[in-house]
Design a protein around this motif. Structure first.
Motif, mmCIF file in Angstrom:
data_model
loop_
_atom_site.group_PDB
_atom_site.id
_atom_site.type_symbol
_atom_site.label_atom_id
_atom_site.label_comp_id
_atom_site.label_asym_id
_atom_site.label_seq_id
_atom_site.Cartn_x
_atom_site.Cartn_y
_atom_site.Cartn_z
ATOM 1 N N THR A 130 37.263 18.027 -66.020
ATOM 2 C CA THR A 130 36.869 17.341 -64.842
ATOM 3 C C THR A 130 37.352 17.444 -63.495
ATOM 4 O O THR A 130 38.323 18.416 -63.465
ATOM 5 N N PHE A 131 36.706 17.168 -62.780
ATOM 6 C CA PHE A 131 37.069 17.246 -61.220
ATOM 7 C C PHE A 131 38.056 16.317 -60.184
ATOM 8 O O PHE A 131 37.981 15.637 -60.922
ATOM 9 N N THR B 28 33.255 19.612 -51.259
ATOM 10 C CA THR B 28 32.713 19.497 -52.695
ATOM 11 C C THR B 28 31.518 20.811 -52.805
ATOM 12 O O THR B 28 31.190 20.590 -50.943
ATOM 13 N N GLY B 29 31.290 21.518 -52.994
ATOM 14 C CA GLY B 29 29.959 22.486 -53.719
ATOM 15 C C GLY B 29 28.992 21.968 -54.291
ATOM 16 O O GLY B 29 28.012 22.649 -54.253
ATOM 17 N N SER B 30 29.078 20.571 -54.807
ATOM 18 C CA SER B 30 27.935 20.107 -55.839
ATOM 19 C C SER B 30 26.917 19.295 -55.051
ATOM 20 O O SER B 30 27.560 18.117 -54.782
ATOM 21 N N LEU C 49 32.081 6.352 -53.045
ATOM 22 C CA LEU C 49 33.887 6.322 -53.262
ATOM 23 C C LEU C 49 34.374 6.472 -51.554
ATOM 24 O O LEU C 49 35.432 5.689 -51.368
ATOM 25 N N GLY C 50 33.368 6.152 -50.534
ATOM 26 C CA GLY C 50 33.835 5.722 -48.628
ATOM 27 C C GLY C 50 34.285 7.096 -48.011
ATOM 28 O O GLY C 50 34.739 7.170 -46.682
ATOM 29 N N ALA C 51 34.608 7.746 -48.661
ATOM 30 C CA ALA C 51 35.069 9.474 -48.058
ATOM 31 C C ALA C 51 33.482 10.084 -47.386
ATOM 32 O O ALA C 51 33.132 9.393 -47.489
ATOM 33 N N VAL C 52 34.288 11.469 -46.472
ATOM 34 C CA VAL C 52 33.236 11.390 -45.915
ATOM 35 C C VAL C 52 33.185 13.300 -46.498
ATOM 36 O O VAL C 52 33.936 14.148 -46.302
ATOM 37 N N PRO C 53 32.646 12.938 -46.987
ATOM 38 C CA PRO C 53 31.494 14.417 -48.220
ATOM 39 C C PRO C 53 31.850 15.933 -47.245
ATOM 40 O O PRO C 53 31.116 15.134 -46.202
ATOM 41 N N MET D 246 37.021 18.189 -53.760
ATOM 42 C CA MET D 246 37.232 18.136 -55.118
ATOM 43 C C MET D 246 36.499 19.138 -55.856
ATOM 44 O O MET D 246 35.983 19.561 -55.829
ATOM 45 N N LEU D 247 37.479 19.185 -57.204
ATOM 46 C CA LEU D 247 37.145 20.386 -57.574
ATOM 47 C C LEU D 247 38.447 20.346 -58.541
ATOM 48 O O LEU D 247 39.640 19.664 -58.618
ATOM 49 N N PRO D 248 38.147 21.050 -60.016
ATOM 50 C CA PRO D 248 38.587 21.527 -61.268
ATOM 51 C C PRO D 248 40.131 21.937 -61.080
ATOM 52 O O PRO D 248 40.720 22.733 -59.879
#
Length: 342
Positions: free
Chosen positions: A150-151, A173-175, A185-189, A210-212
Motif C-alpha cells: 500500500t501507499f 500523488t500521481g493517481s 482526508l482534508g489534504a490539498v492534493p 503519497m507513495l509506497p
C-alpha cells in the motif's frame, strides 16, 4: 490387423510430438516488462521465473525479458500481446479501468495492506472465484495477477498522526484515486508524476508525497522525506498476460509445466519480492533515524469513514454495468483478512 497397428503407431507418434516436441524447436517468448532493467521485480521475479520455465521445460520454452517497455508502451501492452508484438506483457489494470473494471477493486481506498503477498493472493483468489473477473482477460492467456504494498504518506518536516494534521497539507500523488483520497482526508492534493516528486519536495511546492516505500530510495525521494505515516491508503493491481496463439502452440506437457509456475505461484513470487525490498528499505531508513508512525485502530477508523463514499461510488458505477461489485468488494475484504492472518 496391420491397418489397425498402423493407426496405433500414427496415433502414438502424434501424441509424442504434442507432448514431447523436438529439442531443436524451442519456442521463444518475448516478455515486455514495464520495469527498468534493475528493478527488483525484473531481477528477482520475472528473470527468476523465466529461468525456471526454461529449466523445467528442459529448454523447450525460452523467455527473453525486454525491460523498460522495449517492445510496447505500458498502456498499449495488452493490445500488443493480443496482436503478437510481444508474447508476454505486464501492465496495470488502472491504466484501463473500463476494460478491467473488477480488477481495480484492490485499488479502492484503504482496502489493501502493507503486505504485497497478502494483496496479491487475495486478488488472485478473487479472479478464481468470479467469472465476471475472468472475462476481463478473455482475449489472452492470463498468467497471473499481483499487487504492490500500500501507499503511505511521507513528509519532509514532521509526522502526521491524526486527520487534523492533514488539513491544508499539500501532498503529491500521481493517481486519480490518490487525488480523491487526499481530498476526502482534508489534504490539498497535487497531481505530480513520480519523476517530478523529488523536485517538488526540494522546492517546497509540496509538504509530502503519497507513495509506497519501494520507489523512495531509487527515485532519491528518501533524501528529502524523513517522516512516514503508515495509513495503507491504496494499492495497485497488475496483470501478466500471454498471447493466446503462442500459448496454444505450446505442447500439452509444457502448458502443464507453465501452469504450475503461474496463478498463485506468480502472485506470491511478485508479492514476496515487493515485500522483501520494502522491508530492506524501511530498515535502512530506520537506521539513519527516520521517524515512523502507524495509525492506531481508532484513528484509522476515522480515516476509513472519510473514504468509504469513494468505495460506494465504485460499487454504484460497476453495478450500473451489471457487475457484482459489492460481492467482489466484500470478498476482497474477507480474503485480505484471511491472508493477513497467515
Amino acid at each position: 490387423m496391420r491397418k489397425y497397428l498402423l493407426m496405433i503407431v500414427v496415433a502414438l507418434t502424434l501424441c509424442s510430438i504434442l507432448l514431447f516436441p523436438p529439442q531443436g524447436n524451442a519456442i521463444e517468448l518475448k516478455f515486455n516488462s514495464m520495469y527498468a532493467p534493475k528493478h527488483p521485480i525484473n531481477t528477482h521475479a520475472f528473470s527468476v521465473w523465466a529461468k525456471e520455465v526454461e529449466r523445467r521445460t528442459e529448454g523447450r520454452v525460452k523467455v527473453t525479458l525486454f525491460p523498460s517497455n522495449a517492445l510496447a508502451n505500458v498502456k498499449q501492452a495488452y493490445d500488443a500481446t493480443i496482436s503478437g508484438i510481444c508474447d508476454i506483457a505486464v501492465s496495470c489494470s488502472t491504466y484501463a479501468p473500463d476494460r478491467f473494471p473488477l480488477s481495480t477493486v484492490i485499488n479502492l481506498p484503504m482496502l489493501g495492506t502493507s503486505s504485497a503477498v497478502t494483496n496479491s493472493l487475495a486478488l488472485w483468489e478473487l479472479y478464481e472465484k468470479f467469472p465476471q473477473l475472468q472475462k476481463e482477460y478473455k482475449d489472452v492467456k492470463l498468467l497471473w495477477l499481483y499487487a504492490n504494498p500500500t501507499f503511505q504518506l511521507h513528509f519532509t518536516k514532521d509526522l502526521v498522526k491524526k486527520l487534523e494534521d492533514l488539513r491544508g497539507r499539500v501532498i503529491s500523488t500521481g493517481s486519480a484515486m490518490g487525488l480523491k483520497i487526499l481530498k476526502k482526508l482534508g489534504a490539498v492534493p497535487e497531481n505530480i508524476p513520480m519523476v517530478d516528486v523529488y523536485m517538488a519536495l526540494q522546492k517546497g511546492v509540496v509538504d509530502g508525497c503519497m507513495l509506497p516505500y519501494a520507489p523512495l530510495k531509487s527515485q532519491r525521494i528518501a533524501e528529502l522525506v524523513h517522516y512516514h505515516t503508515n495509513a495503507d491508503l491504496l494499492c495497485v493491481s497488475f496483470y501478466v498476460v500471454m498471447n493466446l496463439d503462442k500459448w496454444n502452440k505450446l505442447s500439452l506437457q509444457d502448458q502443464k509445466i507453465i501452469s504450475e509456475l503461474t496463478g498463485r505461484y506468480g502472485a506470491e513470487l511478485c508479492g514476496s519480492v515487493f515485500d522483501k525490498f520494502q522491508d530492506r528499505d524501511i530498515k535502512w531508513m530506520l537506521q539513519r533515524g527516520d521517524k515512523f508512525y502507524t495509525l492506531p485502530a481508532q484513528e484509522r477508523e476515522r480515516w476509513v469513514k472519510r473514504v468509504v463514499p469513494l468505495r460506494e461510488d465504485w460499487v454504484k458505477k460497476m453495478e450500473k454495468r451489471g457487475l457484482p461489485a459489492r460481492r467482489v468488494m466484500e470478498e476482497a475484504q474477507s480474503l485480505i483478512k484471511k491472508y493477513r492472518a497467515h
